[in-house]
Scaffold this motif. Structure first.
Motif, PDB file in Angstrom:
ATOM      1  N   ASN A 201       0.627  -1.097   0.093  1.00  0.00           N
ATOM      2  CA  ASN A 201      -0.151   0.228  -0.091  1.00  0.00           C
ATOM      3  C   ASN A 201       0.949   1.194  -0.047  1.00  0.00           C
ATOM      4  OD1 ASN A 201      -2.292  -1.655   0.091  1.00  0.00           O
ATOM      5  ND2 ASN A 201      -2.801  -1.364   2.143  1.00  0.00           N
ATOM      6  N   VAL A 202       2.031   1.139   0.755  1.00  0.00           N
ATOM      7  CA  VAL A 202       2.805   2.281   0.813  1.00  0.00           C
ATOM      8  C   VAL A 202       3.354   2.516  -0.766  1.00  0.00           C
ATOM      9  CG1 VAL A 202       5.142   3.224   1.493  1.00  0.00           C
ATOM     10  CG2 VAL A 202       3.664   2.208   3.140  1.00  0.00           C
ATOM     11  N   GLY A 203       3.796   1.629  -1.463  1.00  0.00           N
ATOM     12  CA  GLY A 203       4.200   1.593  -2.627  1.00  0.00           C
ATOM     13  C   GLY A 203       3.066   2.318  -3.611  1.00  0.00           C
ATOM     14  N   GLN A 204       1.805   1.737  -3.504  1.00  0.00           N
ATOM     15  CA  GLN A 204       1.052   2.314  -4.495  1.00  0.00           C
ATOM     16  C   GLN A 204       0.629   3.873  -4.048  1.00  0.00           C
ATOM     17  OE1 GLN A 204      -2.447   0.172  -5.129  1.00  0.00           O
ATOM     18  NE2 GLN A 204      -1.621  -1.781  -4.992  1.00  0.00           N
TER      19      GLN A 204
ATOM     20  N   THR B 143       2.911   5.901  -2.874  1.00  0.00           N
ATOM     21  CA  THR B 143       3.980   6.594  -3.464  1.00  0.00           C
ATOM     22  C   THR B 143       3.828   6.628  -5.090  1.00  0.00           C
ATOM     23  OG1 THR B 143       5.445   5.780  -1.779  1.00  0.00           O
ATOM     24  CG2 THR B 143       6.547   6.601  -3.440  1.00  0.00           C
ATOM     25  N   GLY B 144       3.407   5.939  -5.604  1.00  0.00           N
ATOM     26  CA  GLY B 144       3.120   5.747  -6.931  1.00  0.00           C
ATOM     27  C   GLY B 144       2.116   6.808  -7.455  1.00  0.00           C
ATOM     28  N   ILE B 145       1.093   6.969  -6.611  1.00  0.00           N
ATOM     29  CA  ILE B 145       0.211   8.168  -6.854  1.00  0.00           C
ATOM     30  C   ILE B 145       0.863   9.450  -6.737  1.00  0.00           C
ATOM     31  CG2 ILE B 145      -2.078   9.436  -5.996  1.00  0.00           C
ATOM     32  CD1 ILE B 145      -2.811   6.378  -5.243  1.00  0.00           C
TER      33      ILE B 145
ATOM     34  N   ASP C 270      -3.692  17.640  -6.952  1.00  0.00           N
ATOM     35  CA  ASP C 270      -4.740  17.989  -6.284  1.00  0.00           C
ATOM     36  C   ASP C 270      -4.327  17.685  -4.744  1.00  0.00           C
ATOM     37  OD1 ASP C 270      -7.333  18.004  -5.127  1.00  0.00           O
ATOM     38  OD2 ASP C 270      -7.449  15.821  -4.965  1.00  0.00           O
ATOM     39  N   PRO C 271      -4.458  18.881  -3.980  1.00  0.00           N
ATOM     40  CA  PRO C 271      -4.161  18.889  -2.516  1.00  0.00           C
ATOM     41  C   PRO C 271      -4.336  17.643  -1.669  1.00  0.00           C
ATOM     42  CG  PRO C 271      -4.089  21.066  -3.309  1.00  0.00           C
ATOM     43  CD  PRO C 271      -4.945  20.129  -4.365  1.00  0.00           C
ATOM     44  N   MET C 272      -5.811  17.718  -2.074  1.00  0.00           N
ATOM     45  CA  MET C 272      -6.510  16.503  -0.864  1.00  0.00           C
ATOM     46  C   MET C 272      -5.999  14.911  -1.567  1.00  0.00           C
ATOM     47  SD  MET C 272      -8.319  17.794   1.140  1.00  0.00           S
ATOM     48  CE  MET C 272     -10.323  16.891   1.403  1.00  0.00           C
ATOM     49  N   THR C 273      -5.424  14.667  -2.701  1.00  0.00           N
ATOM     50  CA  THR C 273      -5.053  13.585  -3.084  1.00  0.00           C
ATOM     51  C   THR C 273      -3.614  13.311  -2.402  1.00  0.00           C
ATOM     52  OG1 THR C 273      -6.216  13.551  -5.300  1.00  0.00           O
ATOM     53  CG2 THR C 273      -4.431  11.765  -5.260  1.00  0.00           C
ATOM     54  N   GLY C 274      -2.857  14.649  -2.635  1.00  0.00           N
ATOM     55  CA  GLY C 274      -1.610  14.846  -1.837  1.00  0.00           C
ATOM     56  C   GLY C 274      -1.658  14.294  -0.435  1.00  0.00           C
ATOM     57  N   ARG C 275      -2.554  15.223   0.375  1.00  0.00           N
ATOM     58  CA  ARG C 275      -3.013  14.747   1.580  1.00  0.00           C
ATOM     59  C   ARG C 275      -3.196  13.116   1.811  1.00  0.00           C
ATOM     60  NH1 ARG C 275      -2.784  17.068   6.229  1.00  0.00           N
ATOM     61  NH2 ARG C 275      -4.075  16.155   7.917  1.00  0.00           N
TER      62      ARG C 275
ATOM     63  N   VAL D 210      -2.156  10.671   0.234  1.00  0.00           N
ATOM     64  CA  VAL D 210      -0.902  10.118  -0.078  1.00  0.00           C
ATOM     65  C   VAL D 210      -0.268   9.968   1.171  1.00  0.00           C
ATOM     66  CG1 VAL D 210       1.503   9.990  -0.997  1.00  0.00           C
ATOM     67  CG2 VAL D 210      -0.718  10.160  -2.639  1.00  0.00           C
ATOM     68  N   LEU D 211       0.062  11.185   1.843  1.00  0.00           N
ATOM     69  CA  LEU D 211       0.801  11.353   3.113  1.00  0.00           C
ATOM     70  C   LEU D 211       0.166  10.696   4.380  1.00  0.00           C
ATOM     71  CD1 LEU D 211       1.869  15.051   2.569  1.00  0.00           C
ATOM     72  CD2 LEU D 211       3.430  12.910   2.210  1.00  0.00           C
ATOM     73  N   LEU D 212      -1.155  10.498   4.112  1.00  0.00           N
ATOM     74  CA  LEU D 212      -1.802   9.922   5.317  1.00  0.00           C
ATOM     75  C   LEU D 212      -1.664   8.411   5.188  1.00  0.00           C
ATOM     76  CD1 LEU D 212      -5.347  11.814   5.176  1.00  0.00           C
ATOM     77  CD2 LEU D 212      -3.628  12.004   7.381  1.00  0.00           C
ATOM     78  N   THR D 213      -1.654   7.979   4.207  1.00  0.00           N
ATOM     79  CA  THR D 213      -1.431   6.688   3.773  1.00  0.00           C
ATOM     80  C   THR D 213       0.063   6.172   4.382  1.00  0.00           C
ATOM     81  OG1 THR D 213      -2.855   6.642   2.185  1.00  0.00           O
ATOM     82  CG2 THR D 213      -1.350   4.750   2.023  1.00  0.00           C
ATOM     83  N   LEU D 214       0.950   6.805   4.009  1.00  0.00           N
ATOM     84  CA  LEU D 214       2.246   6.767   4.285  1.00  0.00           C
ATOM     85  C   LEU D 214       2.508   6.874   5.989  1.00  0.00           C
ATOM     86  CD1 LEU D 214       4.425   8.534   1.641  1.00  0.00           C
ATOM     87  CD2 LEU D 214       3.721   6.059   1.730  1.00  0.00           C
ATOM     88  N   HIS D 215       1.829   7.843   6.619  1.00  0.00           N
ATOM     89  CA  HIS D 215       1.839   7.848   7.984  1.00  0.00           C
ATOM     90  C   HIS D 215       1.168   6.824   8.836  1.00  0.00           C
ATOM     91  CE1 HIS D 215       2.224   9.820  11.761  1.00  0.00           C
ATOM     92  NE2 HIS D 215       0.940  10.073  11.752  1.00  0.00           N
TER      93      HIS D 215
END
Lengths: 293, 153
Positions: free
Chosen positions: B43-46, B48-50, B62-67, B69-74
């Motif tokens: 999931n981290v990989g996916q 990161t891919g986005i 898109d800032p929400m998508t960016g957020r 991504v970071l939420l998933t990594l966190h």
């Protein structure tokens, strides 16, 4: 099998005579006139991966080439030497001929052979101009007075003169992949990969004497200095597009956004510093390799 | 007869083991930490891919998508260290022996992943440049941790 091979090696070495195992040097007169380009020297330093082995383990400053990393191999433990600009313990007092002799012929200034844990067989394919730029760049890096540690090798590997025979068997500056049909980019990639990049040192399996198995060029094999396996990067297994490969060499991310592990992390820190066209050239070369299982 | 059946069974089990080791796939199972961390890392990989596709301009930022991504990594970072208990070394795991041999170092690397993702979530990411700075800081953890604690096969 290894020991039988070594016994054979010992017998052959005795038969061929002492002179065969002597070390060659580049003569002072054969060093071309050259005005060093430090910027290019820094790029050669990056693609050559010098810091990956010669920076002391754990050191944060990647320009202090104090050595000290231990490479554990089946032949024994190699201690990476100091190649900082220190005149006593590093290469600060070397001449250009000393440097070319080391890089192209694997010969130390005192006339001894280097062990091929130092990838001079690949560096031998690097152009003199690039090597002299690298030499000039290395001299700009900090001096460090840490003495180099001796290798800890078992007999007969401890007899460095045996490397003279090894060089006859395995060392050649000739390119590996024939030029025919390679694009201009792939030719540049061939130079970077087969020469300074020394990719085959890990990505090509070795025979019982530690020489590269040329019939399985870039077909991967056991990791020479740790757990795991080194992947096959011929088109038989590496099916990424050229832009996927170039992006991996820039970011460390595979097309699935898995990220590189082990010693490849240090390689990518280096390839990330290259101009984009050089990463594309490496990709062009790798996709042109003959597939090997 | 019994012996040959036993041998055949052993062969099948070995073959299954090799197949497992080969494609590195485990069904997600709450009692199997290797399956959990493998799925978490995928999931981290996916995610990161986005993020990388936005950085490369392949998809619009898109800032929400960016957020997200970071939420998933966190979120993955939060549980990661606990997914490597002492008894979870296995032939089909890509975790390097260093995970257990250098426990303090692995703990520190895992804690850094948490701290860096936390910092990124607190930073402004309204523009692609702002997101890029945070994304780069966070994803540096991939290589720095994998260098020591993950083997390639």
């Amino acid at each position: 099998m290894l020991w039988r091979g070594l016994l054979a090696l010992a017998v052959i070495a005795a038969g061929l005579g002492w002179y065969v195992t002597g070390a060659e040097r580049v003569a002072e007169a054969d060093v071309p006139a050259h005005t060093p380009d430090l910027e290019n020297g820094a790029l050669v330093f990056a693609i050559g991966g010098c810091a990956s082995c010669h920076v002391a383990p754990g050191a944060s400053d990647k320009t202090v080439l104090a050595g000290g990393l231990l490479i554990h191999s089946e032949f024994g433990t190699f201690a990476v030497p100091n190649i900082s600009s220190d005149a006593t313990h590093g290469i600060g007092a070397w001449s250009a001929a000393d440097f070319l002799s080391a890089m192209k012929l694997g010969t130390a200034p005192d006339g001894r052979h280097y062990y091929p844990a130092f990838p001079f067989t690949a560096y031998a394919r690097t152009r003199d101009g690039d090597l002299l730029d690298l030499f000039a760049y290395l001299k700009t890096l900090p001096a460090d007075a840490t003495p180099s540690a001796p290798h800890a090798l078992g007999f007969p590997f401890s007899i460095s003169r045996g490397i003279g025979l090894w060089k006859l068997l395995y060392a050649t500056p000739d390119p590996v992949l024939p030029e025919d049909g390679l694009s201009e980019a792939a030719l540049r990639g061939r130079y970077l990969v087969e020469g300074p990049g020394h990719c085959a040192e890990c990505h090509t399996p070795r025979d019982a004497l530690g020489g590269l198995d040329m019939a399985r060029w870039m077909a991967g094999g056991p990791n020479p200095d740790g757990p795991g396996r080194i992947p096959n990067i011929t088109p038989a297994k590496l099916t990424w597009s050229e832009s996927d490969i170039a992006y991996y060499l820039e970011s460390g991310f595979t097309p699935d956004f898995d990220s590189a592990g082990g010693s490849m992390v240090a390689v990518i820190e280096n390839t990330a510093k290259l101009p984009p066209e050089d990463r594309a050239a490496i990709a062009a070369y790798l996709t042109a390799l003959p597939p090997r299982e | 007869m019994k012996r040959s059946l036993t041998l055949a069974a052993a062969g099948l089990i070995a073959a299954a083991g090799i197949a497992l080791a080969h494609d590195n796939h485990r069904e997600t199972d709450i009692t199997d930490p290797i399956s959990l961390r493998t799925a978490a890392m995928k999931n981290v990989g996916q995610a990161t891919g986005i993020g990388a596709r936005m950085m490369k301009g392949e998809i619009d930022y898109d800032p929400m998508t960016g957020r997200a991504v970071l939420l998933t990594l966190h979120t993955s970072a939060l549980g990661f260290f606990r997914m490597f208990p002492e008894d979870s070394q296995a032939a089909d795991s890509d975790a390097a022996p260093a995970v257990w041999e250098d426990r303090a170092g692995f703990r520190e690397a895992s804690a850094k992943f948490i701290a860096d993702t936390e910092l990124a979530l607190a930073a402004p990411i309204g523009t692609i440049e702002q997101f890029g700075a945070q994304f780069q800081a966070v994803t540096q953890n991939c290589g720095s941790c994998h260098r020591t604690y993950r083997i390639k096969r």
